[in-house]
Design a protein around this motif. Structure first.
Motif, short mmCIF file in Angstrom:
data_model
loop_
_atom_site.label_atom_id
_atom_site.label_comp_id
_atom_site.label_asym_id
_atom_site.label_seq_id
_atom_site.Cartn_x
_atom_site.Cartn_y
_atom_site.Cartn_z
N ASP A 77 -0.92 11.93 -3.71
CA ASP A 77 0.10 11.23 -2.62
C ASP A 77 -0.08 12.71 -1.51
N ARG A 98 2.73 9.24 1.78
CA ARG A 98 1.38 7.95 1.72
C ARG A 98 2.45 7.32 2.88
N LYS A 103 -1.18 2.30 1.95
CA LYS A 103 -1.71 3.52 1.70
C LYS A 103 -2.14 4.34 2.81
N TYR A 106 -0.27 8.79 6.30
CA TYR A 106 0.24 9.77 5.66
C TYR A 106 1.41 10.09 5.92
#
Lengths: 317, 505
Positions: A77, A98, A103, A106
């Motif tokens: 992550d 994230r 997903k 970022y």
């Protein structure tokens, strides 16, 4: 003007010219530069010497590999993208999280949401050499993003605070902690607006800080006092820094250390041309301490002994 | 140890440099200041007229015999015209011819001259002029005047002086008044004076010349008087009778004919422009070297082809720029982009002159930078992006050149090939710094670079220094010695005094 010059000289304040000619050119052989200028090499040397470093997730050395980035960071992550041969903290991107739903987006440490294309563009800039020391093609490191110790949470704004130790001929001589601020956008570089606070080498406790060239006693964003923080693992930090002399072969080196919440102190990078603002942060010139080391230098000292000598010799005044 | 080597090397370099310099200066007598060489001037006659229906023939008087000046080269410029030089009794003229030409026509004649006091233009000895025929009452007035002036003078020169003095002594002599009643200009008066001198059997003619002063866009030819005293030609000021040619006066043509005649054209205009030209000083030096055939000069820079000399005159000043750079960075401590970027910027200022250079450079960098930020959004790779910036800079330059030309500002045009690369590099470096270190640092480093560039430009543009280095290249060893010494300077930089001021208390 000459009066000022004389006073600074008396205080042992080191200037750039003197640093370059007396320290860097005489003590830092050029052939060893890649050991600190190329973070890939630094990392492997540090691992060999048994020093803790942040985990390396992957290295991207060619434009064609840039599209593998999502695979490299799959399952992570948070991570950090760094140019292998960057300078002054340029080109470093810290991804903290994230996107919640998407997903493939970022979030940087400063809260900006980036999509995959934007991150890949940054990586390809790094690989293209935009941030490398002389503009030649470079590699991008993708590594573990340090979860910094809660100790510093109150005195830093985003980003990772780090500890800089100047090691002269194997002996730590001065140290400071660099605290990111809003204006440094999470980076721990003083010239980008981070606060620097000197550290009493004997106690491992912070002194007052500087912002730019001004003295500050509280963090500009959080308002918390900077002075008097006890750095954890101080002995270990000094000893690891001392070891960098053997690892790099450089007689004048700046060691950057971060303290991870779970993993403890880690060597982030080393610098063969450490800046001189550390003198302002400690309100003390380097020159006199260097001379003292020259007097008591003993090549047989082990890193632990050298760290002990530093604790003994250089308490804050 | 190293320190001693450094000092030793510096002393040796300085000694070699100074000894050679003193030897060449004192023993061989090379000039150390540039005013001992001659400045050169470019004089341009530009002709404009409306082309007519038929064939056109333009006749321009051009310099033939030029006392105190040598013609280095002359260039006629025209579009589609045939041209040739004719030699006439009083000098030379340039003839342009064309069968047919419509619209506004432009013709140029450019002469590059340099001062050479030793150059005397010994013309042929003229025959005694035929006595002019005057009508009454002018005839009597002339006779009386000639008689009176002759009584007050000893020879042709003093006669001329006295005559000119009388001609300007307004109202004192009724004969003079009568003779000058039709005269409206100095040229008219001189025409009358020439006739009176002819009546006194003194060969005389009118001379037209141009004062050579720095940068004149609209020089007006001035008439002067020339007489032959039986031995040589002598010159007289038509307004006060003083003998001699003025300083910096280029004789353009002689006689009473107009400077320009155009057959088949209308609305004829002629304009003289004068410009001091420095680069050609080298050509003069070369010519002089060739004349002297001196061994020393033969092995100096002056023996190189002019083109190469011109390159070296710039190249040899670069160490001076580098010295400025060293001083500014290591002693003063100013932040810049790159190591030699400011020196390169300074070099590009040479193409445009300082003020224009700074304006153009800032303008281009500012425009380029904003376009660079637009390109940033496109997420281009590094090299294509750099190329894109370069292309944009070329286009911007083109636009600026065309705009400035339309506005009548010629300077924009002289922006040449070389600055382009420097500008795009500056833009790229500045934008990277802008993103990474913030606008403040980028602008600071930009201003720092600009500041050093201006200082370096001024230092590299010092004429006396340029001459000195060009004539005595060994002085560069002295510069080298200084740079080597500065290389061991370990004191504080000026800016550091401010930076570390808090530590002094």
């Amino acid at each position: 003007m000459f009066e000022l010059r004389r006073k600074l000289h008396e205080k042992g304040v080191l200037g750039v010219n003197e640093r370059n000619s007396r320290l860097i050119m005489e003590l830092n052989p050029r052939k060893f530069y890649p050991r600190v200028d190329n973070k890939v090499i630094t990392k492997s040397l540090a691992i060999e010497a048994g020093m803790p470093v942040p985990d390396l997730y992957g290295v991207i050395s060619h434009q064609s590999e840039v599209r593998h980035l999502p695979e490299i960071v799959a399952g992570q992550d948070s991570f950090v993208i760094k140019p292998a041969r960057g300078s002054g903290g340029n080109g470093i991107m810290v991804i903290a999280d994230r996107g919640l739903r998407k997903k493939d987006t970022y979030r940087t440490v400063s809260g900006v949401l980036l999509n995959e294309a934007e991150i890949e563009h940054h990586v390809s800039n790094v690989v293209g050499g935009q941030y490398s020391l002389n503009g030649t093609p470079d590699s991008a490191l993708i590594e573990y993003c340090v979860r910094f110790d809660p100790l510093f949470a109150q005195v830093s704004f985003q980003g990772v605070p780090d500890i800089r130790v100047i090691v002269y001929r194997g002996y730590p001589v001065m140290s400071m902690v660099r605290l990111p601020t809003r204006s440094s956008s999470g980076k721990a570089n003083l010239h980008q607006g981070a606060v620097g606070a000197g550290i009493d080498l004997s106690l491992g406790r912070t002194l007052d800080g500087v912002l730019g060239n001004d003295s500050v006693d509280e963090h500009p964003d959080t308002g918390m006092p900077i002075r008097g923080l006890q750095i954890p693992h101080w002995d270990y930090i000094l000893e690891s820094s001392s070891k960098c002399y053997e690892v790099t072969g450089l007689g004048y080196v700046g060691v950057d250390i971060v303290i991870d919440r779970d993993l403890g102190p880690m060597i982030l990078e080393m610098n063969a041309r450490p800046g001189l603002n550390i003198q302002i942060a400690n309100n003390c010139g380097l020159g006199n301490r260097l001379r003292r080391i020259d007097e008591i230098l003993n090549p047989a000292d082990t890193p632990a002994e050298r760290a002990a000598i530093a604790r003994r010799e250089f308490p804050a005044v | 140890m190293t320190r001693n080597y450094v000092y030793g090397l510096a002393v040796v370099l300085a000694a070699i440099s100074l000894l050679t310099f003193v030897y060449k200066w004192q023993i061989l007598g090379l000039p150390i200041t540039s005013d001992q060489t001659t400045p050169t001037w470019t004089v341009e006659a530009s002709i404009r007229f409306q082309g007519g229906p038929g064939s056109i023939k333009a006749n321009l008087q051009i310099p033939g015999l030029t006392p105190s000046y040598q013609v280095l080269r002359e260039i006629p410029l025209s579009k589609g015209y045939g041209s040739r030089v004719n030699y006439t009794g009083t000098g030379r003229n340039m003839e342009w011819t064309i069968r047919r030409a419509d619209g506004v026509q432009s013709l140029y004649y450019r002469a590059v001259v340099y001062e050479d006091k030793t150059h005397d233009s010994s013309d042929t000895i003229p025959p005694f002029p035929p006595a002019p025929v005057f009508d009454e009452p002018v005839k009597t007035a002339v006779e009386v005047l000639v008689k009176e002036v002759r009584e007050h003078s000893a020879d042709a020169a003093s006669f001329t002086s006295e005559l000119l003095r009388r001609m300007h002594d307004n109202g004192a002599d009724s004969n003079v008044d009568l003779l000058l009643s039709q005269s409206t200009s100095t040229a008219d008066t001189l025409q009358i004076v020439t006739n009176i001198l002819a009546a006194a059997r003194i060969p005389a003619r009118m001379v037209h010349g141009i004062y050579l002063q720095d940068q004149q866009s609209d020089a007006v030819p001035q008439p002067w008087l020339e007489i032959h005293d039986g031995d040589k030609w002598r010159y007289f000021n038509p307004t006060n009778g003083a003998e001699g040619l003025p300083d910096q006066f280029l004789v353009w043509w002689r006689g009473i004919e107009p400077v320009l005649t155009v057959n088949g054209g209308s609305n004829v205009e002629i304009n003289f422009a004068v410009q001091r030209n420095y680069l050609d000083t080298l050509a003069v030096a070369e010519e002089r070297a060739a004349q002297r055939q001196s061994k020393l000069v033969e092995f100096s820079l002056f023996s190189l082809p002019i083109q190469t000399q011109a390159v070296y005159s710039v190249l040899l000043m670069m160490p001076i720029g580098a010295l400025v750079m060293v001083l500014m960075r290591n002693v003063v401590g100013i932040e810049t982009f790159g190591t030699f970027m400011p020196v390169l910027i300074a070099l590009s200022f040479r193409e445009t002159a300082l003020l224009w250079g700074v304006i153009l450079f800032s303008l281009l960098v500012a425009l380029g930078l904003s376009i660079r930020f637009l390109l940033e959004r496109l997420r281009l790779l590094l090299v294509p992006r750099l190329s894109a910036v370069l292309i944009v800079v070329v286009l911007l330059m083109l636009i600026i050149s065309i705009l400035s030309h339309k506005l009548g500002l010629e300077t924009g045009l002289s922006v040449a090939l070389f600055p382009m690369v420097i500008i795009s590099m500056t833009i790229e470096r500045m934008s990277v710094m802008w993103e990474e270190a913030g606008a403040g640092d980028a602008i600071k480093a930009g201003l720092g670079s600009m500041f050093i560039a201006v200082i370096a430009y001024l230092a590299m543009g010092m004429r006396w220094l340029e001459h000195l280095i060009f004539t005595f290249p060994e002085l560069l060893l002295l510069v080298l010695a200084i740079v080597v010494l500065l290389g061991r300077y370990t004191g504080y930089r000026l800016m550091e005094l401010r930076r570390f001021k808090v530590l002094s208390s």
